[in-house]
Every structure is written in C-alpha cells, then in structure tokens.
Design a protein around this motif. Structure first.
Motif, PDB file in Angstrom:
ATOM      1  N   ASP A  81      11.222   3.715   7.090  1.00 52.16           N
ATOM      2  CA  ASP A  81       9.923   3.052   6.966  1.00 52.16           C
ATOM      3  C   ASP A  81       9.707   2.756   5.487  1.00 52.16           C
ATOM      4  OD1 ASP A  81       7.386   2.071   7.381  1.00 52.16           O
ATOM      5  OD2 ASP A  81       6.477   4.034   7.738  1.00 52.16           O
ATOM      6  N   ASN A  83       7.970   0.593   3.739  1.00 57.60           N
ATOM      7  CA  ASN A  83       6.627   0.375   3.203  1.00 57.60           C
ATOM      8  C   ASN A  83       5.644   1.494   3.574  1.00 57.60           C
ATOM      9  OD1 ASN A  83       6.290  -0.185   5.903  1.00 57.60           O
ATOM     10  ND2 ASN A  83       5.779  -2.341   5.610  1.00 57.60           N
ATOM     11  N   ASP A  89       8.830  -1.905  11.297  1.00 54.02           N
ATOM     12  CA  ASP A  89       8.711  -3.354  11.148  1.00 54.02           C
ATOM     13  C   ASP A  89      10.046  -4.037  11.402  1.00 54.02           C
ATOM     14  OD1 ASP A  89       5.979  -3.211  10.409  1.00 54.02           O
ATOM     15  OD2 ASP A  89       6.567  -2.659   8.363  1.00 54.02           O
ATOM     16  N   ALA A  90      10.009  -5.355  11.566  1.00 50.21           N
ATOM     17  CA  ALA A  90      11.196  -6.137  11.926  1.00 50.21           C
ATOM     18  C   ALA A  90      12.332  -5.996  10.920  1.00 50.21           C
ATOM     19  CB  ALA A  90      10.810  -7.604  12.083  1.00 50.21           C
ATOM     20  N   GLY A  91      12.055  -5.956   9.630  1.00 49.82           N
ATOM     21  CA  GLY A  91      13.108  -5.901   8.627  1.00 49.82           C
ATOM     22  C   GLY A  91      13.638  -4.505   8.340  1.00 49.82           C
ATOM     23  N   GLU A  92      13.044  -3.476   8.906  1.00 51.02           N
ATOM     24  CA  GLU A  92      13.454  -2.097   8.621  1.00 51.02           C
ATOM     25  C   GLU A  92      14.569  -1.680   9.581  1.00 51.02           C
ATOM     26  OE1 GLU A  92       9.199  -0.645   6.786  1.00 51.02           O
ATOM     27  OE2 GLU A  92       9.572  -0.307   8.911  1.00 51.02           O
ATOM     28  N   LYS A  93      15.644  -1.158   9.028  1.00 48.56           N
ATOM     29  CA  LYS A  93      16.865  -0.873   9.792  1.00 48.56           C
ATOM     30  C   LYS A  93      17.063   0.626  10.009  1.00 48.56           C
ATOM     31  CE  LYS A  93      18.223  -5.179   9.548  1.00 48.56           C
ATOM     32  NZ  LYS A  93      18.143  -6.050  10.651  1.00 48.56           N
TER      33      LYS A  93
END
Length: 113
Positions: A81, A83, A89-93
């Motif tokens: 996470d 941020n 979120d979509a960009g978090e892997k």
C-alpha cells in the motif's frame, strides 16, 4: 442418512473438544492456511506508520537450511500500500517482503472489511 450426518457431526465435535488448546490452535491455523486470511501488516518507525502490506495470506518464520532452527525474521507476500490509504489501488502490486523479529515494530491483523 440424516441420522448418519448427526452422528458424524457429533463425533467430530466431541473429538475437537477432547483436544488440548494447543492442538485446537494448530487445527485453526491449518484451516486458515487452507482458506486464507486477508491480513494486514503495518510497519512503524517510532510512532509513524512507514509501510503497509495488505491481502497477506500468512506470515512465515524463516527456518535454517542446514538446521531446524528458526531464523530471526519473518516473510510473506502482500500488496504494498504505497500511499498508505488502506485500499489496494490499481497500480499497487503484490510483493515479497521480510522483516526482523528483533528490531522491527510491526502489527499484523486480519482486515475487518
């Protein structure tokens, strides 16, 4: 058929009741390993939250390759996470992480949502 189901259920419940607390805990952990847990790991630097990993199935204690001794760190896989907003979120892997048992201030808990 119903009578057989009732007796089988009763036998399982009596068997679990006869187990020690440690055995019951082990059975519970095995069920969690099979079903998965939506765990959250929060890492702190002093009082400040610096990292959060989400959707963790389990944390594993590292074991020595040549010995059965546990090593002083834990590891797992989870979504970073970045941020710190508490949402994957979509960009978090999903990433691999490890942390020290001795020097890391952390909290691991099941996500209530």
């Amino acid at each position: 058929m119903k009578l057989t189901t009732v007796f089988l259920t009763l036998a399982v419940l009596l068997g679990l009741g006869a187990c020690t607390q440690e055995t019951q805990n082990k059975i519970g952990r095995e069920i969690n390993n099979w079903t998965g847990v939506s765990g959250v790991l929060e890492v702190y630097a002093g009082e400040k939250l610096v990292r959060r990993f989400m959707k963790i199935d389990k944390l594993t204690t590292a074991a020595g390759t040549g010995s059965n001794a546990d090593r002083p760190y834990r590891f797992g896989y989870g979504i970073l996470d970045a941020n710190l907003n508490g949402v994957a979120d979509a960009g978090e892997k999903k990433v691999y992480f490890e942390f020290s048992d001795y020097s890391t201030s952390y909290i691991f808990f099941e996500n209530p949502s």
